[in-house]
Design a protein around this motif. Structure first.
Motif, PDB file in Angstrom:
ATOM      1  N   LEU A  23       0.827  -1.209   0.000  1.00  0.00           N
ATOM      2  CA  LEU A  23       0.000   0.000   0.000  1.00  0.00           C
ATOM      3  C   LEU A  23       0.862   1.261   0.000  1.00  0.00           C
ATOM      4  N   HIS A  26       2.748   1.288  -3.629  1.00  0.00           N
ATOM      5  CA  HIS A  26       2.000   1.261  -4.888  1.00  0.00           C
ATOM      6  C   HIS A  26       0.655   1.990  -4.865  1.00  0.00           C
ATOM      7  N   VAL A  27       0.031   2.090  -3.708  1.00  0.00           N
ATOM      8  CA  VAL A  27      -1.272   2.760  -3.642  1.00  0.00           C
ATOM      9  C   VAL A  27      -1.096   4.213  -3.199  1.00  0.00           C
TER      10      VAL A  27
END
Length: 177
Positions: A23, A26-27
Protein backbone atom coordinates in the motif's frame (compact mmCIF):
# COMPACT_ATOMS: atom_id res chain seq x y z
CA UNK A 1 2.86 -7.80 41.58
CA UNK A 2 4.03 -4.36 40.51
CA UNK A 3 3.47 -1.30 42.63
CA UNK A 4 1.07 1.29 41.24
CA UNK A 5 3.86 3.66 40.15
CA UNK A 6 6.30 1.03 38.80
CA UNK A 7 6.31 0.87 35.03
CA UNK A 8 5.94 -2.61 33.54
CA UNK A 9 6.19 -2.07 29.77
CA UNK A 10 5.47 -4.15 26.69
CA UNK A 11 6.16 -3.52 23.02
CA UNK A 12 3.21 -3.64 20.61
CA UNK A 13 4.10 -3.87 16.91
CA UNK A 14 1.23 -3.32 14.47
CA UNK A 15 0.81 -4.51 10.90
CA UNK A 16 4.40 -4.77 9.71
CA UNK A 17 3.05 -6.99 6.95
CA UNK A 18 3.40 -7.31 3.18
CA UNK A 19 0.16 -5.52 2.32
CA UNK A 20 1.25 -2.46 4.34
CA UNK A 21 4.45 -2.23 2.31
CA UNK A 22 2.49 -2.74 -0.91
CA UNK A 23 0.00 0.00 0.00
CA UNK A 24 2.76 2.45 0.93
CA UNK A 25 4.69 1.88 -2.26
CA UNK A 26 2.00 1.26 -4.89
CA UNK A 27 -1.27 2.76 -3.64
CA UNK A 28 -0.25 5.78 -1.56
CA UNK A 29 3.00 6.04 -3.60
CA UNK A 30 4.62 7.87 -0.75
CA UNK A 31 6.62 5.31 1.23
CA UNK A 32 9.72 4.09 -0.53
CA UNK A 33 11.24 0.67 0.15
CA UNK A 34 14.21 2.13 2.04
CA UNK A 35 11.94 3.98 4.50
CA UNK A 36 9.86 0.88 5.09
CA UNK A 37 13.00 -1.25 5.47
CA UNK A 38 14.34 1.20 8.10
CA UNK A 39 11.12 0.89 10.11
CA UNK A 40 11.27 -2.90 9.90
CA UNK A 41 14.91 -2.85 11.00
CA UNK A 42 14.09 -0.62 13.98
CA UNK A 43 11.21 -2.89 14.96
CA UNK A 44 13.47 -5.96 14.75
CA UNK A 45 16.01 -4.21 17.02
CA UNK A 46 13.32 -3.16 19.51
CA UNK A 47 11.86 -6.67 19.63
CA UNK A 48 15.32 -8.11 20.27
CA UNK A 49 16.03 -5.59 23.06
CA UNK A 50 12.67 -6.10 24.77
CA UNK A 51 13.09 -9.87 24.56
CA UNK A 52 16.64 -9.70 25.96
CA UNK A 53 15.26 -7.80 28.97
CA UNK A 54 12.48 -10.36 29.46
CA UNK A 55 9.83 -7.81 28.54
CA UNK A 56 6.81 -8.92 26.54
CA UNK A 57 6.45 -8.21 22.83
CA UNK A 58 3.14 -8.47 21.01
CA UNK A 59 3.20 -8.55 17.22
CA UNK A 60 -0.28 -7.70 16.05
CA UNK A 61 -1.23 -8.50 12.47
CA UNK A 62 -4.51 -7.81 10.76
CA UNK A 63 -6.24 -11.04 9.87
CA UNK A 64 -9.18 -11.32 7.52
CA UNK A 65 -12.09 -13.64 8.20
CA UNK A 66 -14.92 -15.12 6.19
CA UNK A 67 -14.72 -15.03 2.40
CA UNK A 68 -11.58 -12.84 2.48
CA UNK A 69 -9.63 -15.31 4.66
CA UNK A 70 -7.82 -16.73 1.61
CA UNK A 71 -5.86 -13.44 1.32
CA UNK A 72 -4.16 -13.89 4.71
CA UNK A 73 -1.22 -15.94 3.35
CA UNK A 74 0.82 -13.77 0.98
CA UNK A 75 -0.66 -10.30 1.50
CA UNK A 76 -0.65 -10.48 5.28
CA UNK A 77 2.76 -12.17 5.60
CA UNK A 78 4.86 -10.60 8.39
CA UNK A 79 7.92 -8.63 7.23
CA UNK A 80 9.78 -8.85 10.53
CA UNK A 81 12.76 -11.20 10.82
CA UNK A 82 12.22 -14.82 11.83
CA UNK A 83 14.15 -14.09 15.03
CA UNK A 84 11.84 -11.19 15.87
CA UNK A 85 8.75 -13.28 15.17
CA UNK A 86 10.10 -16.06 17.40
CA UNK A 87 10.88 -13.59 20.21
CA UNK A 88 7.41 -12.05 20.27
CA UNK A 89 3.88 -13.30 20.71
CA UNK A 90 2.07 -13.04 17.38
CA UNK A 91 -1.62 -12.22 17.76
CA UNK A 92 -4.33 -11.65 15.18
CA UNK A 93 -6.40 -8.51 15.26
CA UNK A 94 -9.57 -7.88 13.31
CA UNK A 95 -9.65 -4.10 13.07
CA UNK A 96 -7.23 -1.18 13.10
CA UNK A 97 -6.67 -1.18 16.87
CA UNK A 98 -4.49 -3.84 18.44
CA UNK A 99 -7.32 -4.26 20.92
CA UNK A 100 -9.92 -5.00 18.18
CA UNK A 101 -11.25 -8.49 18.72
CA UNK A 102 -7.89 -9.74 19.93
CA UNK A 103 -6.35 -11.28 23.03
CA UNK A 104 -4.13 -8.26 23.67
CA UNK A 105 -5.96 -6.80 26.67
CA UNK A 106 -6.16 -10.15 28.44
CA UNK A 107 -2.47 -10.87 27.78
CA UNK A 108 -1.40 -7.45 29.06
CA UNK A 109 -3.44 -7.60 32.24
CA UNK A 110 -2.35 -11.20 32.94
CA UNK A 111 1.27 -9.98 32.92
CA UNK A 112 0.58 -6.81 34.95
CA UNK A 113 1.60 -4.58 32.04
CA UNK A 114 0.75 -0.91 32.54
CA UNK A 115 2.77 0.82 29.80
CA UNK A 116 2.96 0.22 26.06
CA UNK A 117 5.47 1.24 23.44
CA UNK A 118 3.56 1.20 20.15
CA UNK A 119 5.05 0.93 16.66
CA UNK A 120 3.97 -0.09 13.18
CA UNK A 121 1.84 0.78 10.19
CA UNK A 122 0.05 3.07 10.06
CA UNK A 123 0.60 5.89 12.50
CA UNK A 124 -2.58 7.60 11.29
CA UNK A 125 -4.77 4.52 11.70
CA UNK A 126 -3.64 1.39 13.59
CA UNK A 127 -1.14 3.16 15.86
CA UNK A 128 -3.49 6.06 16.58
CA UNK A 129 -6.44 3.78 17.39
CA UNK A 130 -4.35 1.38 19.48
CA UNK A 131 -2.94 4.26 21.52
CA UNK A 132 -6.42 5.75 22.05
CA UNK A 133 -7.81 2.38 23.16
CA UNK A 134 -4.81 1.75 25.41
CA UNK A 135 -5.21 5.10 27.14
CA UNK A 136 -8.94 4.56 27.55
CA UNK A 137 -8.18 1.20 29.18
CA UNK A 138 -5.74 2.83 31.62
CA UNK A 139 -2.39 2.03 30.01
CA UNK A 140 0.35 4.58 29.47
CA UNK A 141 1.06 4.57 25.72
CA UNK A 142 4.19 5.87 24.03
CA UNK A 143 4.64 5.94 20.24
CA UNK A 144 8.05 5.02 18.86
CA UNK A 145 8.12 7.68 16.18
CA UNK A 146 10.75 6.27 13.83
CA UNK A 147 9.55 2.66 14.08
CA UNK A 148 6.12 3.72 12.83
CA UNK A 149 4.93 4.82 9.40
CA UNK A 150 1.99 6.87 8.17
CA UNK A 151 0.71 7.06 4.61
CA UNK A 152 3.16 9.90 3.90
CA UNK A 153 5.87 11.88 5.67
CA UNK A 154 3.72 15.00 6.23
CA UNK A 155 0.98 12.95 7.87
CA UNK A 156 3.61 11.14 9.95
CA UNK A 157 4.98 14.45 11.24
CA UNK A 158 1.47 15.70 12.06
CA UNK A 159 0.49 12.51 13.85
CA UNK A 160 3.68 12.46 15.92
CA UNK A 161 2.93 16.02 17.11
CA UNK A 162 -0.58 14.92 18.12
CA UNK A 163 0.49 12.08 20.43
CA UNK A 164 0.99 12.86 24.11
CA UNK A 165 4.15 10.75 24.42
CA UNK A 166 6.70 9.83 21.77
CA UNK A 167 10.23 8.46 21.79
CA UNK A 168 12.81 7.56 19.16
CA UNK A 169 13.86 3.95 18.69
CA UNK A 170 17.47 4.93 19.42
CA UNK A 171 16.57 6.53 22.76
CA UNK A 172 14.34 3.61 23.75
CA UNK A 173 17.12 1.15 22.89
CA UNK A 174 19.56 3.19 25.05
CA UNK A 175 17.08 3.23 27.94
CA UNK A 176 16.64 -0.54 27.69
CA UNK A 177 20.43 -0.77 27.97
Amino acid sequence: MTSSNEQRPALVVLDMIAIAQFLGKHVFRTIDSATFDQAISRNNALISAFSAKGLPVFIMNLELTGLLKSFNGRLFRPLLSNEALAAGTVLAKHGPSGFAQSELYERLTAQNINALYVTGFSTDNAVKKTVADAEQLGFEAVVVKDASLARNSELQAQMIRDFDEVISAERLLRELG
